[in-house]
Design a protein around this motif. Sequence first.
Motif, PDB file in Angstrom:
ATOM      1  N   VAL A   1      -8.397 -62.277  73.715  1.00 48.12           N
ATOM      2  CA  VAL A   1      -8.733 -61.668  72.433  1.00 48.12           C
ATOM      3  C   VAL A   1      -7.689 -60.625  72.048  1.00 48.12           C
ATOM      4  CG1 VAL A   1     -10.446 -60.226  71.262  1.00 48.12           C
ATOM      5  CG2 VAL A   1     -11.191 -62.098  72.733  1.00 48.12           C
ATOM      6  N   GLU A   2      -7.194 -59.866  73.030  1.00 45.12           N
ATOM      7  CA  GLU A   2      -6.193 -58.842  72.733  1.00 45.12           C
ATOM      8  C   GLU A   2      -4.936 -59.449  72.123  1.00 45.12           C
ATOM      9  OE1 GLU A   2      -6.876 -58.998  76.458  1.00 45.12           O
ATOM     10  OE2 GLU A   2      -8.804 -58.169  75.862  1.00 45.12           O
ATOM     11  N   ARG A   3      -4.502 -60.574  72.674  1.00 47.39           N
ATOM     12  CA  ARG A   3      -3.310 -61.253  72.146  1.00 47.39           C
ATOM     13  C   ARG A   3      -3.556 -61.754  70.727  1.00 47.39           C
ATOM     14  NH1 ARG A   3       1.464 -60.783  75.142  1.00 47.39           N
ATOM     15  NH2 ARG A   3       0.861 -60.657  77.287  1.00 47.39           N
ATOM     16  N   PHE A   4      -4.742 -62.255  70.489  1.00 46.01           N
ATOM     17  CA  PHE A   4      -5.087 -62.736  69.149  1.00 46.01           C
ATOM     18  C   PHE A   4      -5.085 -61.573  68.154  1.00 46.01           C
ATOM     19  CE2 PHE A   4      -8.167 -64.076  65.880  1.00 46.01           C
ATOM     20  CZ  PHE A   4      -7.501 -65.218  65.431  1.00 46.01           C
ATOM     21  N   ILE A   5      -5.620 -60.429  68.571  1.00 43.68           N
ATOM     22  CA  ILE A   5      -5.637 -59.249  67.703  1.00 43.68           C
ATOM     23  C   ILE A   5      -4.211 -58.774  67.431  1.00 43.68           C
ATOM     24  CG2 ILE A   5      -6.306 -56.812  67.613  1.00 43.68           C
ATOM     25  CD1 ILE A   5      -8.910 -57.657  69.069  1.00 43.68           C
ATOM     26  N   MET A   6      -3.347 -58.817  68.457  1.00 42.99           N
ATOM     27  CA  MET A   6      -1.947 -58.444  68.244  1.00 42.99           C
ATOM     28  C   MET A   6      -1.280 -59.365  67.235  1.00 42.99           C
ATOM     29  SD  MET A   6      -0.071 -57.247  71.775  1.00 42.99           S
ATOM     30  CE  MET A   6       1.535 -57.594  71.109  1.00 42.99           C
ATOM     31  N   ALA A   7      -1.529 -60.661  67.348  1.00 45.30           N
ATOM     32  CA  ALA A   7      -0.937 -61.622  66.410  1.00 45.30           C
ATOM     33  C   ALA A   7      -1.454 -61.375  64.995  1.00 45.30           C
ATOM     34  CB  ALA A   7      -1.235 -63.050  66.859  1.00 45.30           C
ATOM     35  N   LEU A   8      -2.738 -61.071  64.867  1.00 44.77           N
ATOM     36  CA  LEU A   8      -3.299 -60.776  63.539  1.00 44.77           C
ATOM     37  C   LEU A   8      -2.744 -59.471  62.967  1.00 44.77           C
ATOM     38  CD1 LEU A   8      -7.069 -61.778  63.820  1.00 44.77           C
ATOM     39  CD2 LEU A   8      -5.271 -62.909  62.514  1.00 44.77           C
ATOM     40  N   ALA A   9      -2.614 -58.450  63.812  1.00 43.13           N
ATOM     41  CA  ALA A   9      -2.052 -57.177  63.351  1.00 43.13           C
ATOM     42  C   ALA A   9      -0.607 -57.359  62.907  1.00 43.13           C
ATOM     43  CB  ALA A   9      -2.139 -56.131  64.460  1.00 43.13           C
ATOM     44  N   ASN A  10       0.148 -58.135  63.649  1.00 38.29           N
ATOM     45  CA  ASN A  10       1.531 -58.432  63.300  1.00 38.29           C
ATOM     46  C   ASN A  10       1.603 -59.130  61.941  1.00 38.29           C
ATOM     47  OD1 ASN A  10       4.356 -58.875  63.558  1.00 38.29           O
ATOM     48  ND2 ASN A  10       3.972 -60.858  64.478  1.00 38.29           N
ATOM     49  N   ALA A  11       0.769 -60.137  61.747  1.00 32.83           N
ATOM     50  CA  ALA A  11       0.761 -60.874  60.482  1.00 32.83           C
ATOM     51  C   ALA A  11       0.333 -59.970  59.327  1.00 32.83           C
ATOM     52  CB  ALA A  11      -0.165 -62.086  60.586  1.00 32.83           C
ATOM     53  N   ALA A  12      -0.685 -59.149  59.560  1.00 34.36           N
ATOM     54  CA  ALA A  12      -1.161 -58.255  58.503  1.00 34.36           C
ATOM     55  C   ALA A  12      -0.085 -57.240  58.115  1.00 34.36           C
ATOM     56  CB  ALA A  12      -2.434 -57.538  58.955  1.00 34.36           C
ATOM     57  N   PHE A  13       0.607 -56.685  59.110  1.00 33.50           N
ATOM     58  CA  PHE A  13       1.673 -55.717  58.822  1.00 33.50           C
ATOM     59  C   PHE A  13       2.800 -56.384  58.039  1.00 33.50           C
ATOM     60  CE2 PHE A  13       5.669 -53.604  59.907  1.00 33.50           C
ATOM     61  CZ  PHE A  13       5.384 -52.314  59.477  1.00 33.50           C
ATOM     62  N   ALA A  14       3.261 -57.533  58.517  1.00 32.81           N
ATOM     63  CA  ALA A  14       4.369 -58.221  57.849  1.00 32.81           C
ATOM     64  C   ALA A  14       3.979 -58.613  56.418  1.00 32.81           C
ATOM     65  CB  ALA A  14       4.793 -59.440  58.651  1.00 32.81           C
ATOM     66  N   PHE A  15       2.789 -59.149  56.254  1.00 32.11           N
ATOM     67  CA  PHE A  15       2.339 -59.541  54.915  1.00 32.11           C
ATOM     68  C   PHE A  15       2.216 -58.326  54.015  1.00 32.11           C
ATOM     69  CE2 PHE A  15      -1.070 -60.244  51.820  1.00 32.11           C
ATOM     70  CZ  PHE A  15      -0.529 -61.324  51.128  1.00 32.11           C
ATOM     71  N   GLY A  16       1.624 -57.261  54.524  1.00 34.77           N
ATOM     72  CA  GLY A  16       1.459 -56.046  53.710  1.00 34.77           C
ATOM     73  C   GLY A  16       2.784 -55.443  53.277  1.00 34.77           C
ATOM     74  N   MET A  17       3.747 -55.377  54.214  1.00 36.84           N
ATOM     75  CA  MET A  17       5.045 -54.834  53.864  1.00 36.84           C
ATOM     76  C   MET A  17       5.766 -55.726  52.860  1.00 36.84           C
ATOM     77  SD  MET A  17       5.258 -51.937  55.390  1.00 36.84           S
ATOM     78  CE  MET A  17       6.937 -51.525  55.102  1.00 36.84           C
ATOM     79  N   ALA A  18       5.719 -57.036  53.103  1.00 33.59           N
ATOM     80  CA  ALA A  18       6.383 -57.976  52.184  1.00 33.59           C
ATOM     81  C   ALA A  18       5.739 -57.903  50.793  1.00 33.59           C
ATOM     82  CB  ALA A  18       6.325 -59.399  52.750  1.00 33.59           C
ATOM     83  N   TRP A  19       4.433 -57.805  50.752  1.00 35.92           N
ATOM     84  CA  TRP A  19       3.727 -57.714  49.469  1.00 35.92           C
ATOM     85  C   TRP A  19       4.144 -56.445  48.710  1.00 35.92           C
ATOM     86  CZ3 TRP A  19       0.664 -60.803  46.607  1.00 35.92           C
ATOM     87  CH2 TRP A  19      -0.038 -60.209  45.570  1.00 35.92           C
ATOM     88  N   ASP A  20       4.229 -55.341  49.433  1.00 31.08           N
ATOM     89  CA  ASP A  20       4.599 -54.083  48.810  1.00 31.08           C
ATOM     90  C   ASP A  20       6.043 -54.106  48.296  1.00 31.08           C
ATOM     91  OD1 ASP A  20       3.588 -51.447  48.097  1.00 31.08           O
ATOM     92  OD2 ASP A  20       5.127 -50.684  49.471  1.00 31.08           O
TER      93      ASP A  20
ATOM     94  N   TRP B   1      14.864 -58.360  58.128  1.00 29.95           N
ATOM     95  CA  TRP B   1      14.507 -57.613  59.340  1.00 29.95           C
ATOM     96  C   TRP B   1      13.012 -57.700  59.616  1.00 29.95           C
ATOM     97  CZ3 TRP B   1      17.639 -56.617  62.995  1.00 29.95           C
ATOM     98  CH2 TRP B   1      18.977 -56.318  62.743  1.00 29.95           C
ATOM     99  N   LEU B   2      12.212 -57.597  58.575  1.00 32.43           N
ATOM    100  CA  LEU B   2      10.763 -57.717  58.735  1.00 32.43           C
ATOM    101  C   LEU B   2      10.411 -59.086  59.316  1.00 32.43           C
ATOM    102  CD1 LEU B   2       7.961 -56.435  58.242  1.00 32.43           C
ATOM    103  CD2 LEU B   2       8.013 -57.476  55.965  1.00 32.43           C
ATOM    104  N   GLY B   3      11.073 -60.122  58.815  1.00 33.83           N
ATOM    105  CA  GLY B   3      10.847 -61.477  59.329  1.00 33.83           C
ATOM    106  C   GLY B   3      11.248 -61.615  60.790  1.00 33.83           C
ATOM    107  N   ALA B   4      12.348 -60.972  61.174  1.00 37.86           N
ATOM    108  CA  ALA B   4      12.791 -61.035  62.572  1.00 37.86           C
ATOM    109  C   ALA B   4      11.754 -60.397  63.494  1.00 37.86           C
ATOM    110  CB  ALA B   4      14.146 -60.345  62.723  1.00 37.86           C
ATOM    111  N   PHE B   5      11.266 -59.217  63.107  1.00 39.88           N
ATOM    112  CA  PHE B   5      10.243 -58.561  63.927  1.00 39.88           C
ATOM    113  C   PHE B   5       8.959 -59.390  63.966  1.00 39.88           C
ATOM    114  CE2 PHE B   5      12.642 -54.626  62.607  1.00 39.88           C
ATOM    115  CZ  PHE B   5      13.264 -54.467  63.835  1.00 39.88           C
ATOM    116  N   TYR B   6       8.608 -59.985  62.833  1.00 35.88           N
ATOM    117  CA  TYR B   6       7.407 -60.810  62.764  1.00 35.88           C
ATOM    118  C   TYR B   6       7.511 -61.991  63.732  1.00 35.88           C
ATOM    119  CZ  TYR B   6       4.026 -64.168  61.008  1.00 35.88           C
ATOM    120  OH  TYR B   6       3.016 -65.084  60.917  1.00 35.88           O
ATOM    121  N   VAL B   7       8.640 -62.673  63.731  1.00 38.93           N
ATOM    122  CA  VAL B   7       8.817 -63.842  64.594  1.00 38.93           C
ATOM    123  C   VAL B   7       8.757 -63.449  66.066  1.00 38.93           C
ATOM    124  CG1 VAL B   7      10.510 -65.586  65.323  1.00 38.93           C
ATOM    125  CG2 VAL B   7      10.038 -65.234  62.894  1.00 38.93           C
ATOM    126  N   VAL B   8       9.399 -62.349  66.414  1.00 39.35           N
ATOM    127  CA  VAL B   8       9.389 -61.908  67.816  1.00 39.35           C
ATOM    128  C   VAL B   8       7.966 -61.644  68.287  1.00 39.35           C
ATOM    129  CG1 VAL B   8       9.997 -59.977  69.335  1.00 39.35           C
ATOM    130  CG2 VAL B   8      11.724 -61.001  67.859  1.00 39.35           C
TER     131      VAL B   8
END
Length: 180
Positions: free
Chosen positions: A160-179, A135-142
Amino acid sequence: GQSLIGLGLAILYAAFFAAFSVYDEPVMSQKVAFGCMVAVTAAGVALAVLYDALPMAMLAVLGGLLTPVLLSTGKDARDPLFTYLLLLDLGVLGVAFFRGWRLLDALALAGTFVLYGGWYAQFYKPAGMAPALAWLGAFYVVFLALPFVYHLVRRVRFTVERFIMALANAAFAFGMAWDM
């Protein structure tokens, strides 16, 4: 007029919430209240598109994001919750793409983070890691595809806003997966 429509949406959300959870014997079941709240969300977004009203769309999306929280029974319903959230996100992102409402994208992303994080904090168990990661991967891809597709299709510069959104998405997905 748009303010009155927004007020009407808020009143409908409150009425369906009350019908399910305020009374000792609910006036309507969770499924019926959920269906009614989904219908209010869809109607609110449709009216927002019709009247080109971003604030009304934001209210409807916020109501859509709060629906599973307001109607929660306190039991783990991972798959129904995330199916609903994925469908809501895809609908919201479609409307945001059609209208160019980038703020709606950010609201959907933040709401997804909050709902996924809330589920994770309350219900995640290591035995369910594979579906949780799926599920985390599905949200990440979307949310990863969204900024790039928008700018490629519309042929506009990547902001820049879109780039920040993409970075926030990656950081959230990575952080959750790491945890996990």
